[in-house]
Design a protein around this motif. Structure first.
Motif, mmCIF file in Angstrom:
data_model
loop_
_atom_site.group_PDB
_atom_site.id
_atom_site.type_symbol
_atom_site.label_atom_id
_atom_site.label_comp_id
_atom_site.label_asym_id
_atom_site.label_seq_id
_atom_site.Cartn_x
_atom_site.Cartn_y
_atom_site.Cartn_z
ATOM 1 N N PHE A 133 28.981 28.886 -23.482
ATOM 2 C CA PHE A 133 29.526 27.828 -23.395
ATOM 3 C C PHE A 133 29.004 26.957 -22.002
ATOM 4 C CE2 PHE A 133 32.713 30.810 -25.265
ATOM 5 C CZ PHE A 133 33.062 29.757 -26.163
ATOM 6 N N ALA A 134 29.359 25.733 -22.132
ATOM 7 C CA ALA A 134 28.929 25.008 -20.890
ATOM 8 C C ALA A 134 29.981 23.740 -21.050
ATOM 9 C CB ALA A 134 27.544 24.251 -20.751
ATOM 10 N N SER A 135 30.566 22.955 -19.789
ATOM 11 C CA SER A 135 31.331 22.147 -20.191
ATOM 12 C C SER A 135 30.865 20.714 -19.203
ATOM 13 C CB SER A 135 32.734 22.609 -19.583
ATOM 14 O OG SER A 135 32.794 23.016 -18.061
ATOM 15 N N PHE A 136 31.425 19.617 -19.473
ATOM 16 C CA PHE A 136 31.329 18.404 -18.874
ATOM 17 C C PHE A 136 32.254 17.551 -19.353
ATOM 18 C CE2 PHE A 136 29.311 17.547 -23.006
ATOM 19 C CZ PHE A 136 29.688 16.215 -23.092
ATOM 20 N N ASN A 137 32.682 16.331 -18.386
ATOM 21 C CA ASN A 137 33.606 15.647 -18.486
ATOM 22 C C ASN A 137 33.223 14.252 -18.732
ATOM 23 O OD1 ASN A 137 35.692 17.604 -18.082
ATOM 24 N ND2 ASN A 137 35.861 17.185 -16.095
ATOM 25 N N ASP A 138 34.039 13.348 -19.162
ATOM 26 C CA ASP A 138 33.639 11.808 -19.020
ATOM 27 C C ASP A 138 34.113 11.294 -17.918
ATOM 28 O OD1 ASP A 138 36.250 10.936 -19.408
ATOM 29 O OD2 ASP A 138 35.752 10.406 -21.580
ATOM 30 N N PRO A 139 33.749 10.083 -17.556
ATOM 31 C CA PRO A 139 34.356 9.521 -16.412
ATOM 32 C C PRO A 139 35.811 9.412 -16.275
ATOM 33 C CG PRO A 139 32.554 7.935 -17.110
ATOM 34 C CD PRO A 139 32.857 9.048 -18.102
ATOM 35 N N ASP A 140 36.763 9.429 -17.040
ATOM 36 C CA ASP A 140 38.111 9.649 -16.967
ATOM 37 C C ASP A 140 38.609 11.067 -16.998
ATOM 38 O OD1 ASP A 140 39.225 6.652 -17.231
ATOM 39 O OD2 ASP A 140 37.761 6.788 -18.764
ATOM 40 N N GLY A 141 37.668 12.178 -17.258
ATOM 41 C CA GLY A 141 38.160 13.478 -17.171
ATOM 42 C C GLY A 141 38.368 13.893 -18.418
ATOM 43 N N ASN A 142 38.057 13.172 -19.325
ATOM 44 C CA ASN A 142 38.318 13.740 -20.825
ATOM 45 C C ASN A 142 37.331 15.196 -20.994
ATOM 46 O OD1 ASN A 142 40.242 12.238 -22.403
ATOM 47 N ND2 ASN A 142 38.628 10.568 -21.958
ATOM 48 N N GLY A 143 37.833 16.125 -21.358
ATOM 49 C CA GLY A 143 36.695 17.449 -21.273
ATOM 50 C C GLY A 143 36.237 17.803 -22.480
ATOM 51 N N TRP A 144 35.005 17.887 -22.504
ATOM 52 C CA TRP A 144 33.913 18.467 -23.624
ATOM 53 C C TRP A 144 33.503 19.810 -23.217
ATOM 54 C CZ3 TRP A 144 33.552 15.611 -27.988
ATOM 55 C CH2 TRP A 144 34.015 14.222 -27.983
ATOM 56 N N LEU A 145 33.520 20.559 -24.360
ATOM 57 C CA LEU A 145 32.789 21.849 -24.264
ATOM 58 C C LEU A 145 31.651 22.052 -25.212
ATOM 59 C CD1 LEU A 145 33.801 24.505 -22.771
ATOM 60 C CD2 LEU A 145 34.715 25.150 -24.871
ATOM 61 N N LEU A 146 30.228 22.365 -24.491
ATOM 62 C CA LEU A 146 29.415 22.997 -25.701
ATOM 63 C C LEU A 146 29.787 24.456 -26.034
ATOM 64 C CD1 LEU A 146 26.188 21.573 -23.826
ATOM 65 C CD2 LEU A 146 27.718 20.316 -25.561
ATOM 66 N N GLN A 147 29.434 24.755 -27.243
ATOM 67 C CA GLN A 147 29.514 26.048 -27.605
ATOM 68 C C GLN A 147 28.455 26.324 -28.666
ATOM 69 O OE1 GLN A 147 32.869 26.900 -30.614
ATOM 70 N NE2 GLN A 147 33.029 28.987 -29.706
ATOM 71 N N GLU A 148 27.718 27.556 -28.459
ATOM 72 C CA GLU A 148 26.590 27.917 -29.145
ATOM 73 C C GLU A 148 27.000 28.582 -30.473
ATOM 74 O OE1 GLU A 148 22.458 29.118 -27.932
ATOM 75 O OE2 GLU A 148 23.579 31.075 -28.141
ATOM 76 N N VAL A 149 26.729 28.414 -31.644
ATOM 77 C CA VAL A 149 27.141 29.085 -32.770
ATOM 78 C C VAL A 149 25.692 28.921 -33.604
ATOM 79 C CG1 VAL A 149 28.580 28.771 -34.990
ATOM 80 C CG2 VAL A 149 29.480 28.087 -32.714
ATOM 81 N N THR A 150 25.318 30.065 -33.930
ATOM 82 C CA THR A 150 24.080 30.148 -34.852
ATOM 83 C C THR A 150 24.568 31.121 -35.990
ATOM 84 O OG1 THR A 150 23.757 32.433 -33.691
ATOM 85 C CG2 THR A 150 22.620 30.215 -32.792
#
Length: 215
Positions: A133-150
């Protein structure tokens, strides 16, 4: 009785500054599908779609009563999380280091949880599907998560259908098939497999559907 298709297409995210959010999601490289207003500036809605996604997000003014930044655990599935993270970094996005889910292992007392995941630094040691995984937020703090699926778990994908959302997803599948086919040829005495296109096709379809991989 046959079920009616229900295609999940839109998720609403709450933001406080529409223009700031618009510029952020444009910076991600997402496609702007709509930006329209109604009334005397009382209503505005924007729709963005991530590359390769069948689902979009919308935000705007008077679109939702939810608190800005309250959308959390928004998953973005990628086939190569290293490449995906590098691309976002190249676009100027602040994103976490890679981490993996510590399910079944002790992560230490100071290891944090994120969206239900107990995070341990670095890629999953065995590069297992669903675990990096890796994570990031938009300017308001809405949270996104990258997940690797192969490789999907069995039953998650219709085994009769094989589709790839983008050129990069297809290229990644071909590379994994190439590596697996190399091992297949070694087990076959090192002789070149003249039917490698058929083997590649079977491997890529099985990997996506979560069924048994050819050996």
């Amino acid at each position: 009785m046959k079920s009616v298709d229900l295609k999940f297409e839109i998720f609403v995210i709450p933001v406080s500054d529409v223009e700031r959010a618009k510029q952020f999601y444009k910076k991600l490289g997402w496609r702007l599908d709509a930006d329209f207003a109604a009334g005397d500036n009382d209503f505005r809605v924007l729709q963005f779609t991530p590359p390769g996604s069948a689902c979009s997000v919308i935000f705007g003014k008077n679109v939702t009563a939810a608190m800005p930044g309250s959308a959390q655990g928004l998953y973005l599935i990628v086939s190569d999380i290293v490449a995906a993270r590098d691309e976002l970094l190249g676009r100027g996005v602040e994103i976490s280091e890679l981490f993996h889910d510590a399910a079944g292992e002790y992560a230490g007392p100071d290891e944090p949880y994120l969206f239900g995941r107990r995070r341990v630094s670095g890629l999953d040691p065995e590069r297992r599907s669903y675990r990096s995984f890796a994570s990031f937020n938009d300017p308001d703090g809405n949270g996104w998560l990258l997940q690797e699926v192969t490789t999907r778990l069995p039953g998650r994908i219709d085994s009769a259908e094989t589709t790839f959302a983008s050129e990069s997803d297809l290229a990644g599948a071909l590379r994994r098939a190439e590596v697996a086919h190399g091992e297949h040829e070694k087990r076959s005495g090192g002789k070149r497999d003249e039917n490698w296109p058929d083997w590649y096709a079977k491997y890529m379809a099985a990997e996506q559907a979560g069924t048994g991989l050819p050996q």
